[in-house]
Design a protein around this motif. Structure first.
Motif, PDB file in Angstrom:
ATOM      1  N   ALA A 379      37.362  -4.475  13.078  1.00 52.33           N
ATOM      2  CA  ALA A 379      37.737  -5.792  13.592  1.00 52.33           C
ATOM      3  C   ALA A 379      36.919  -6.054  14.848  1.00 52.33           C
ATOM      4  N   LEU A 380      35.930  -6.924  14.725  1.00 54.44           N
ATOM      5  CA  LEU A 380      34.953  -7.099  15.800  1.00 54.44           C
ATOM      6  C   LEU A 380      35.420  -8.037  16.913  1.00 54.44           C
ATOM      7  N   LYS A 381      36.460  -8.828  16.653  1.00 53.78           N
ATOM      8  CA  LYS A 381      36.917  -9.777  17.674  1.00 53.78           C
ATOM      9  C   LYS A 381      38.432  -9.892  17.631  1.00 53.78           C
ATOM     10  N   PRO A 382      39.046 -10.451  18.695  1.00 59.39           N
ATOM     11  CA  PRO A 382      40.515 -10.565  18.741  1.00 59.39           C
ATOM     12  C   PRO A 382      41.074 -11.310  17.537  1.00 59.39           C
ATOM     13  N   PHE A 383      42.254 -10.887  17.116  1.00 62.04           N
ATOM     14  CA  PHE A 383      42.902 -11.482  15.957  1.00 62.04           C
ATOM     15  C   PHE A 383      44.406 -11.566  16.211  1.00 62.04           C
ATOM     16  N   GLU A 384      45.074 -12.423  15.460  1.00 61.29           N
ATOM     17  CA  GLU A 384      46.539 -12.512  15.514  1.00 61.29           C
ATOM     18  C   GLU A 384      47.169 -11.851  14.294  1.00 61.29           C
ATOM     19  N   TYR A 385      46.426 -11.809  13.197  1.00 60.01           N
ATOM     20  CA  TYR A 385      46.961 -11.264  11.957  1.00 60.01           C
ATOM     21  C   TYR A 385      45.998 -10.209  11.402  1.00 60.01           C
TER      22      TYR A 385
END
Length: 649
Positions: A379-385
């Motif tokens: 996961a290369l960047k911020p995520f919520e899900y």
């Protein structure tokens, strides 16, 4: 068949804060009283700030918050709303439906909420500073936040000061980022700009950590004595507040009781009992040494307005920090750091579970379990899900609680983590509450870990979890490289045994090119390498055969083969494919270098032609295909086909 136990979850950003620890203590007490299991999810910030790092990876564990794993959840709203709006947070909470939800610290529409009203406590505290301690000039150490609570608190303080005839010109507002270092730096800059002038009577800080920074700045930088020269207040009533020197006047939000009340509300909901939409808990001002610059009778303040300094903390123990406690925590941190130094060991992945079990057992835990995904997820960047993988393995597990069926894991167990957190029967969720956290290294998610924490400090367990993640990463990378090395070695061995050599040039033949080429491309894919597959066709070979005979033609083929070998590396794959055609696979070669190599090959071919007095050109036509290609990646046959087509063009 065993009766299913009620299980609730507590969703926090981080567990190593005293605020979260106090909430957990209240929730745990209520769960034990009502024989309910508790899972504690550390999900980090839903909306992370811009500081560098990979803390957003904590969010991955939120994918385990669903009706398969818990019956309802308690959410620590206050810490999340520092970085996002209430409407955005409410929208996020909808993703957890149909779970029952209770909010702590903020009122969320449609969700039963436990909130603390600190208005009266703050009014009492500010009034006390003005009326009893004769403070006239105030500094407010606020925070730069989207939180309405923080902004309202600052406005409340200024409003109370105004009501008590303190002009706005006597009030300075600073905005920090919640942390000690930020507050200290802000005061230091202010002090420098004012040419070492700091003539405040009081500093009101928005939390205790900021207050500690103000206390240290006053004594160490501004040479002010607290409370004789200046008074300081905080907010939160951290344990440290009662043994700091001087002890800190602050506001107690009854955090333990908030946690207890939230758990009770959720349990009542799950039992189909009606619960109030909002329950308000009144905060209390606590007056201690940091504001006692003048002896006062405090007659105008009733017992309901403030709490005396001689109290125990919310955990029911006296707040005296002994030398032995300090020594124990120091040893715990050292032990956790020591564990992290061992994660660089070359341990194959199939053995890492046993190694982790042995390491965790030394940290006083009752139970622990480690789950790794079948394939790590980046996961290369911020995520919520986070999309939970469908395959995982339980690789490490020990459970020494009385109800455990299996004390230690004998062999890894495969299961689907999107359907259950852990295979049935391997972990007892009853007792003091189970913490579940993501295991990640930089941008890569490896799985998650369960802990029943023991006597060690919460921050130490954070370090331990990071060490486990680092060990899994190190073992995964070591095993991957080891397997590729074995595969390449085996590939070379097979090719040598089959003697896939062209009889005329000594290069690989077409079969050797295919088999060794596929191995080389797989290795390039595993290592993330790009490169070129080259295709060469000898010009005028038919004319040579027609004019000088096939022996002369064979000589030209051999010479071209020698020239190609001279201009490529020993680890490049060079082969005579058929007749007058050659192929080369060169990992790391780019187009610019390819053009230089092609020019040098043409020059040498021409020099050989001149030396041997050939009446027509001796050279090569060339084409290439880049790998990985957008369409076919590292597949050999399409790359050869594309390179051959580019020669014809």
């Amino acid at each position: 068949m065993e009766e299913k136990r009620t299980r609730i979850g507590f969703v926090a950003d981080y567990l190593n804060s005293e605020y979260s620890e106090c909430l957990v203590s209240g929730i745990t007490t209520c769960c034990k009283e009502h024989d309910v299991d508790l899972i504690i999810y550390q999900i980090g910030k839903i909306k992370p700030d811009n500081t560098p790092g990979h803390d957003y990876q904590y969010m991955a564990i939120s994918s385990q918050i669903n009706e398969h794993n818990v019956d309802g959840i308690i959410v620590s709203s206050g810490t999340q709303l520092h970085g996002m709006s209430k409407s955005a947070f409410a929208s996020y909470l909808k993703t957890y439906k149909p779970l029952k939800i209770v909010s702590i610290a903020h009122e969320i529409p449609g969700i039963p909420s436990i909130i603390c009203d600190s208005t009266k406590a703050m009014e009492t505290l500010v009034k006390y500073l003005v009326k009893e301690q004769d403070c006239q000039k105030f500094g407010i150490m606020s925070v730069d936040s989207e939180s309405n609570e923080m902004n309202s608190r600052a406005e409340l303080i200024k409003g109370v000061l105004k009501k008590n005839d303190i002009p706005s010109s006597n009030v300075v507002l600073w905005k920090s980022n919640f942390h000690y270092s930020s507050a200290y730096s802000i005061l230091n800059d202010y002090y420098t700009k004012k040419k070492n002038k700091f003539d405040f009577d009081a500093i009101i800080a928005m939390n205790d950590d900021l207050a500690f920074a103000c206390l240290d700045f006053c004594s160490k930088r501004a040479n002010l004595r607290v409370p004789k020269d200046i008074v300081v207040t905080g907010f939160d009533d951290m344990q440290r507040a009662s043994f700091f020197t001087p002890t800190l006047t602050t506001v107690n939000q009854k955090v333990y009781y908030q946690g207890y009340k939230a758990a009770l509300t959720l349990i009542n909901q799950l039992n189909d009992k009606e619960v109030p939409p909002v329950q308000v808990i009144e905060a209390k001002a606590i007056l201690r040494e940091s504001t006692n610059s003048k002896k006062t009778s405090k007659k105008q303040f009733s017992d309901n307005d403030y709490i005396s300094i001689d109290i125990s903390d919310e955990f029911g123990r006296n707040n005296k920090f002994t030398v032995m406690e300090w020594f124990n925590k120091r040893q715990q941190v050292f032990q956790a750091a020591l564990m992290d130094t061992y994660v660089q060991q070359n341990i194959e992945f199939e053995d890492v579970g046993k190694h982790i079990t042995h390491s965790l057992a030394g940290f006083g835990m009752i139970s622990a379990a480690v789950v790794v995904y079948d394939r790590p997820t980046e996961a290369l960047k911020p995520f919520e899900y986070f999309s939970q993988p469908q395959k995982a393995k339980l690789i490490a597990c020990f459970d020494y609680s009385p109800n455990a069926k299996y004390k230690e894991l004998k062999h890894p167990v495969e299961f689907n983590p999107s359907q259950q957190m852990i295979p049935d029967g391997y972990f007892d969720f009853s007792g003091e509450g189970v913490v579940i956290m993501s295991l990640f290294h930089n941008t890569i998610q490896y799985g998650y870990i369960f802990l029943k924490r023991g006597i060690f400090d919460t921050a130490v367990y954070d370090l331990v979890v990071k060490a486990v993640a680092n060990q899994i990463h190190a073992s995964y990378e070591y095993t991957r490289k080891l397997n590729h090395k074995k595969a390449i070695t085996q590939g070379y061995k097979i090719l040598d045994e089959m003697a896939h050599i062209d009889y005329l040039t000594g290069l690989k033949n077409q079969r050797g090119f295919i088999e060794l080429g596929e191995t080389a491309l797989k290795y390039a894919e595993a290592m993330g390498q790009s490169g070129l597959l080259l295709y060469f066709d000898i010009k005028n070979l038919k004319k040579v055969n027609d004019f000088f005979g096939h022996a002369a033609g064979d000589q030209v083929i051999k010479v071209v083969g020698e020239i190609l070998q001279k201009h490529f590396r020993s680890n490049d794959i060079i082969a005579r494919l058929e007749g007058d055609k050659f192929g080369v696979i060169s990992a790391g070669l780019n187009i610019d270098n390819y053009k230089k190599v092609l020019s040098n090959i043409s020059t040498e071919c021409n020099e050989w032609k001149e030396k041997n007095n050939y009446p027509f050109e001796i050279d090569v036509s060339a084409g290439f295909a880049m790998f990985p290609s957008l369409k076919n990646g590292y597949a050999l046959d399409p790359l050869v086909e594309k390179a051959e087509e580019s020669v014809k063009k």
